[in-house]
Scaffold this motif. Structure first.
Motif, short mmCIF file in Angstrom:
data_model
loop_
_atom_site.label_atom_id
_atom_site.label_comp_id
_atom_site.label_asym_id
_atom_site.label_seq_id
_atom_site.Cartn_x
_atom_site.Cartn_y
_atom_site.Cartn_z
N UNK A 63 53.83 60.96 46.30
CA UNK A 63 54.11 62.17 45.57
C UNK A 63 52.73 62.40 44.55
N UNK A 64 52.88 63.67 44.19
CA UNK A 64 51.75 64.00 42.95
C UNK A 64 52.32 63.56 41.46
N UNK A 65 51.39 63.17 40.84
CA UNK A 65 51.54 62.75 39.47
C UNK A 65 51.37 64.13 38.57
N UNK A 66 52.26 64.24 37.66
CA UNK A 66 52.12 65.49 36.70
C UNK A 66 50.75 65.90 36.38
N UNK A 67 50.30 64.84 35.78
CA UNK A 67 48.88 65.14 35.33
C UNK A 67 47.89 65.50 36.71
N UNK A 68 48.04 65.26 37.86
CA UNK A 68 47.49 65.70 39.06
C UNK A 68 47.65 67.04 39.23
N UNK A 69 48.85 67.61 39.26
CA UNK A 69 49.41 68.86 39.47
C UNK A 69 48.81 69.78 38.47
N UNK A 70 48.95 69.35 37.10
CA UNK A 70 48.13 70.23 36.17
C UNK A 70 46.88 70.43 36.42
N UNK A 71 45.88 69.53 36.68
CA UNK A 71 44.60 69.58 37.12
C UNK A 71 44.33 70.60 37.96
N UNK A 72 45.14 70.37 39.42
CA UNK A 72 45.07 71.34 40.39
C UNK A 72 45.31 72.86 39.88
N UNK A 73 46.45 72.98 39.00
CA UNK A 73 46.62 74.32 38.88
C UNK A 73 45.65 75.05 37.97
N UNK A 74 44.98 74.12 36.93
CA UNK A 74 43.94 74.59 36.29
C UNK A 74 42.81 75.05 37.10
N UNK A 75 42.39 74.22 38.19
CA UNK A 75 41.14 74.46 38.82
C UNK A 75 41.35 75.77 39.58
N UNK A 76 42.57 75.92 40.24
CA UNK A 76 43.04 76.93 40.95
C UNK A 76 42.91 78.38 40.15
N UNK A 77 43.71 78.36 39.01
CA UNK A 77 43.57 79.18 38.04
C UNK A 77 42.40 79.71 37.50
N UNK A 78 41.40 78.77 37.34
CA UNK A 78 40.28 79.24 36.92
C UNK A 78 39.07 79.51 37.88
N UNK A 79 39.54 79.56 39.26
CA UNK A 79 38.70 79.92 40.41
C UNK A 79 39.11 81.13 40.67
N UNK A 80 38.17 81.94 41.74
CA UNK A 80 38.54 83.28 42.39
C UNK A 80 39.42 83.19 43.49
N UNK A 81 39.91 82.10 44.09
CA UNK A 81 40.74 82.08 45.07
C UNK A 81 42.13 82.53 44.84
N UNK A 82 42.62 82.86 45.95
CA UNK A 82 44.18 83.55 45.49
C UNK A 82 45.30 82.50 46.21
N UNK A 83 44.98 81.72 46.96
CA UNK A 83 45.89 80.82 47.60
C UNK A 83 45.44 79.52 47.73
N UNK A 84 45.94 78.38 47.53
CA UNK A 84 45.37 77.04 47.91
C UNK A 84 46.70 76.15 48.31
N UNK A 85 46.28 75.32 49.53
CA UNK A 85 47.41 74.60 50.17
C UNK A 85 46.67 73.25 50.35
N UNK A 86 47.34 72.22 49.88
CA UNK A 86 46.77 71.01 49.92
C UNK A 86 47.90 69.94 50.47
N UNK A 87 47.66 68.87 51.48
CA UNK A 87 48.45 68.04 51.83
C UNK A 87 48.06 66.55 51.82
N UNK A 88 49.15 65.62 51.34
CA UNK A 88 48.40 64.37 50.96
C UNK A 88 49.61 63.51 51.05
#
Length: 169
Positions: free
Chosen positions: A1-26
């Motif tokens: 499962x993802x850690x809260x800090x990892x989720x926050x970082x992913x959200x920041x990166x997606x928000x700051x980018x020009x992509x509209x959708x992001x999918x990640x499995x791990x």
């Protein structure tokens, strides 16, 4: 499962980018982020569980609406600036001993353990922090009066995050 800090970082990166959708499995967990109108919707779904965990939050601030000028006959009441209670050095902070979800009451239909103005003792239970399906009762550890509740019911809290401000007796 993802850690809260990892989720926050992913959200920041997606928000700051020009992509509209992001999918990640791990490791059996899947995260899907989709941007629309400044809102990022995240879905974290472990493959082993039956129901996905769905959270929604605003990442990018939406533009504030333009202020509307009051009519001449309307009485405009300025919001009263409350004294910054959180800055008072004489107040004791009850902090979260772990990462988890903050709950003010033992169940959704039960009254809150404490509210602003309540007197507490060292062993008074003030809230529950749920971590990994375990409900941990948090005690005041100080005698005093609850001055402010700093988090909302159901909010995720971090280790060491202040939950309550208490005026010691």
């Amino acid at each position: 499962m993802f850690k809260v800090q990892e989720l926050r970082e992913i959200i920041k990166l997606v928000d700051g980018s020009s992509i509209d959708e992001f999918v990640y499995e791990n490791d059996g967990a899947k995260i899907k982020l989709k941007k629309s109108n400044g809102v990022v919707t995240e879905v974290v779904a472990p493959k082993k569980e039956a129901a996905p965990v769905v959270q929604q939050g605003t990442v990018a601030a939406a533009p504030a609406p333009a202020p509307v000028a009051p009519k001449a006959e309307e009485k405009v009441e300025e919001p009263k600036a409350a004294a910054p209670v959180a800055d008072d050095a004489s107040l004791h902070k009850i902090t979260s001993p772990m990462v988890g979800t903050f709950y003010q009451a033992p169940s959704p239909d039960a009254p809150a353990y404490v509210k602003v103005g309540d007197k507490v003792g060292e062993e008074t239970i003030v809230c529950i922090v749920e971590a990994m399906k375990l409900f941990n009762e948090i005690e005041a550890e100080i005698k005093g009066e609850i001055v402010e509740i700093l988090v909302k019911d159901g909010q995720l809290v971090e280790y060491g995050q202040p939950l309550f401000l208490v005026k010691p007796e």
